[in-house]
Design a protein around this motif. Sequence first.
Motif, PDB file in Angstrom:
ATOM      1  N   ILE A  83      32.331  -5.516-134.063  1.00  9.74           N
ATOM      2  CA  ILE A  83      33.475  -6.498-134.093  1.00  9.74           C
ATOM      3  C   ILE A  83      33.048  -7.866-134.951  1.00  9.74           C
ATOM      4  O   ILE A  83      33.890  -8.010-135.804  1.00  9.74           O
ATOM      5  CB  ILE A  83      34.052  -6.995-132.643  1.00  9.74           C
ATOM      6  CG1 ILE A  83      34.482  -6.021-131.795  1.00  9.74           C
ATOM      7  CG2 ILE A  83      34.854  -8.140-132.605  1.00  9.74           C
ATOM      8  CD1 ILE A  83      34.762  -6.145-130.554  1.00  9.74           C
ATOM      9  N   LEU A  84      31.945  -8.139-134.658  1.00  8.15           N
ATOM     10  CA  LEU A  84      31.680  -9.465-135.472  1.00  8.15           C
ATOM     11  C   LEU A  84      31.177  -9.052-137.016  1.00  8.15           C
ATOM     12  O   LEU A  84      31.432 -10.071-137.744  1.00  8.15           O
ATOM     13  CB  LEU A  84      30.399 -10.104-134.736  1.00  8.15           C
ATOM     14  CG  LEU A  84      30.627 -10.614-133.174  1.00  8.15           C
ATOM     15  CD1 LEU A  84      29.477 -11.446-132.863  1.00  8.15           C
ATOM     16  CD2 LEU A  84      31.600 -11.684-133.441  1.00  8.15           C
ATOM     17  N   SER A  96      26.298 -10.567-149.021  1.00 13.61           N
ATOM     18  CA  SER A  96      25.968 -11.466-148.018  1.00 13.61           C
ATOM     19  C   SER A  96      26.090 -10.919-146.559  1.00 13.61           C
ATOM     20  O   SER A  96      24.931 -11.226-145.863  1.00 13.61           O
ATOM     21  CB  SER A  96      26.638 -12.714-147.967  1.00 13.61           C
ATOM     22  OG  SER A  96      26.550 -13.204-149.454  1.00 13.61           O
ATOM     23  N   SER A  97      27.098 -10.255-146.201  1.00 10.15           N
ATOM     24  CA  SER A  97      27.067  -9.748-144.916  1.00 10.15           C
ATOM     25  C   SER A  97      26.087  -8.885-144.633  1.00 10.15           C
ATOM     26  O   SER A  97      25.447  -8.678-143.251  1.00 10.15           O
ATOM     27  CB  SER A  97      28.583  -9.184-144.718  1.00 10.15           C
ATOM     28  OG  SER A  97      28.722  -8.702-143.348  1.00 10.15           O
ATOM     29  N   THR A  98      25.877  -7.710-145.612  1.00 10.37           N
ATOM     30  CA  THR A  98      24.892  -6.809-145.203  1.00 10.37           C
ATOM     31  C   THR A  98      23.434  -7.215-145.098  1.00 10.37           C
ATOM     32  O   THR A  98      22.820  -6.916-144.195  1.00 10.37           O
ATOM     33  CB  THR A  98      24.940  -5.468-146.039  1.00 10.37           C
ATOM     34  OG1 THR A  98      25.008  -6.150-147.411  1.00 10.37           O
ATOM     35  CG2 THR A  98      26.340  -4.746-145.946  1.00 10.37           C
ATOM     36  N   VAL A 101      23.024  -9.057-141.601  1.00 12.80           N
ATOM     37  CA  VAL A 101      22.989  -7.980-140.590  1.00 12.80           C
ATOM     38  C   VAL A 101      21.791  -7.248-140.526  1.00 12.80           C
ATOM     39  O   VAL A 101      21.285  -7.014-139.491  1.00 12.80           O
ATOM     40  CB  VAL A 101      24.237  -6.998-140.640  1.00 12.80           C
ATOM     41  CG1 VAL A 101      24.111  -6.019-139.713  1.00 12.80           C
ATOM     42  CG2 VAL A 101      25.394  -7.859-140.396  1.00 12.80           C
ATOM     43  N   THR A 102      21.301  -7.143-141.749  1.00 18.43           N
ATOM     44  CA  THR A 102      19.892  -6.459-141.583  1.00 18.43           C
ATOM     45  C   THR A 102      18.716  -7.380-141.666  1.00 18.43           C
ATOM     46  O   THR A 102      17.436  -6.588-141.678  1.00 18.43           O
ATOM     47  CB  THR A 102      19.784  -5.527-143.059  1.00 18.43           C
ATOM     48  OG1 THR A 102      20.287  -6.407-143.923  1.00 18.43           O
ATOM     49  CG2 THR A 102      21.005  -4.433-143.021  1.00 18.43           C
ATOM     50  N   LEU A 157      25.186 -13.040-138.732  1.00 18.07           N
ATOM     51  CA  LEU A 157      23.855 -13.134-138.253  1.00 18.07           C
ATOM     52  C   LEU A 157      24.131 -12.729-136.725  1.00 18.07           C
ATOM     53  O   LEU A 157      23.059 -12.512-136.063  1.00 18.07           O
ATOM     54  CB  LEU A 157      23.593 -14.605-138.410  1.00 18.07           C
ATOM     55  CG  LEU A 157      22.170 -15.120-138.057  1.00 18.07           C
ATOM     56  CD1 LEU A 157      21.035 -14.396-138.727  1.00 18.07           C
ATOM     57  CD2 LEU A 157      21.996 -16.372-138.170  1.00 18.07           C
ATOM     58  N   ILE A 158      25.045 -13.258-136.091  1.00 18.23           N
ATOM     59  CA  ILE A 158      25.079 -12.954-134.396  1.00 18.23           C
ATOM     60  C   ILE A 158      25.155 -11.490-134.296  1.00 18.23           C
ATOM     61  O   ILE A 158      24.666 -10.927-133.617  1.00 18.23           O
ATOM     62  CB  ILE A 158      26.261 -13.615-133.967  1.00 18.23           C
ATOM     63  CG1 ILE A 158      26.347 -15.146-134.169  1.00 18.23           C
ATOM     64  CG2 ILE A 158      26.626 -13.157-132.615  1.00 18.23           C
ATOM     65  CD1 ILE A 158      27.518 -15.765-133.773  1.00 18.23           C
TER      66      ILE A 158
END
Length: 300
Positions: A83-84, A96-98, A101-102, A157-158
Motif C-alpha cells: 500500500i505505502l 527514488s521510490s525503488t 524501498v530497497t 522508506l516506511i
Amino acid sequence: MEKPTIHPFIPIVIGVISIALSAILVKLAEAEAGVIAFYRMLFSVLLMSPIFFTKYVHEIKLLSRRDWIFSSIAGVFLAFHFILWFESLNYTSVASSTVLVTLQPLFAFVGTYFFFKEPLSVKTIISGLIAISGSILISWGDFKVSGTALYGDILALIACGLVTGYFLFGQDVRKRLSLITYTMVVYSISTICLFFYMIIGRESFGPYSTMTWVWFILLALIPNLLGHTLFNWALKWVSTNVISVAVLFEPIGAAILAYFVFEEYLKATQLLGGIIVILGIMLFIIDIKVVNKIFRRKNA
C-alpha cells in the motif's frame, strides 16, 4: 536441513529481475494503491490454489500457534508494504521510490542481529554500506527536501521497513514449512488484510479498464509468484541480509525500464550509483563468512 538442489543465489537473482518490473506495472495500472495491492495478492492466491489444495493443504495442520502468529504478522506487513510503496509512486519517481524501498540492509542487519543473533562481520557491514550509498546516489538528483516528492520518499522508506519485517518473520517460519504452504498462508492473510483495508477506505473493487486488469494479473505472476516466491524459497537456506542486499539490484532495472516506458531520464549520478551498488553487492556475496553461513546447516 537438506542441501538445496541449486545454489540459492540463482533464484535470488531471478527474483530481483522479476521484482524490478513491479514499479512499472504499478504505474501503468489505473487504480488506487490499495486496489492494486489487493488484486495483486488475490490473483496470486487464486493462481496458487490448485497446487496448494491438490498437494499441500494437509500441511496446514503442521502450523503451530507461533507459526500462525508470525505468518499473520508477515502477511500484514506485506500488505501495508505494498500500500505505502504503491502510493509513493504517485508522488516521487520510480528511481527514488525503488531506491528507498530497497534500503533494506539498514533494517535487516539490525533485525537479524537482535532476533536471530546472526553475527555481522566488518566486511559485511562495509559492503552493505557501499551498496546503500550507491543506491542513494542512483536517484540523488530526484530527491527533494519539500513538497510531494518528499512525502513519496517518506512513504517508500516506511514501506522498506515493513518489507524487511515481512522477511524477518518469514525467515523464522519458512524453515519449518514447505514453500507452497508458507507462501499460500502469508499471501492469503495479506489478501484478507487488504480486503478489509479497501472496505474501510471505501476503495472501489471495479470496474477497471481491460489493460488495468492485465497489469493486476502480471503483478501477481511476475513480481509475486516468480519474484517473492523465489525469495521465500531462498529463506530456507539464506539469511534475510543476503536477500536484502541482493534486492539493491532492483533500482537499476527499474530505472532503466522507467526510462523506456515513462521517459524518466537517467542522470549521471544514477549510472555511477548503479556501478557502486553492484560493487557493494559483489563484495557482500564473495565474503567467505556469508557463503559459509548460507550452507552452515547442511552438515548439521
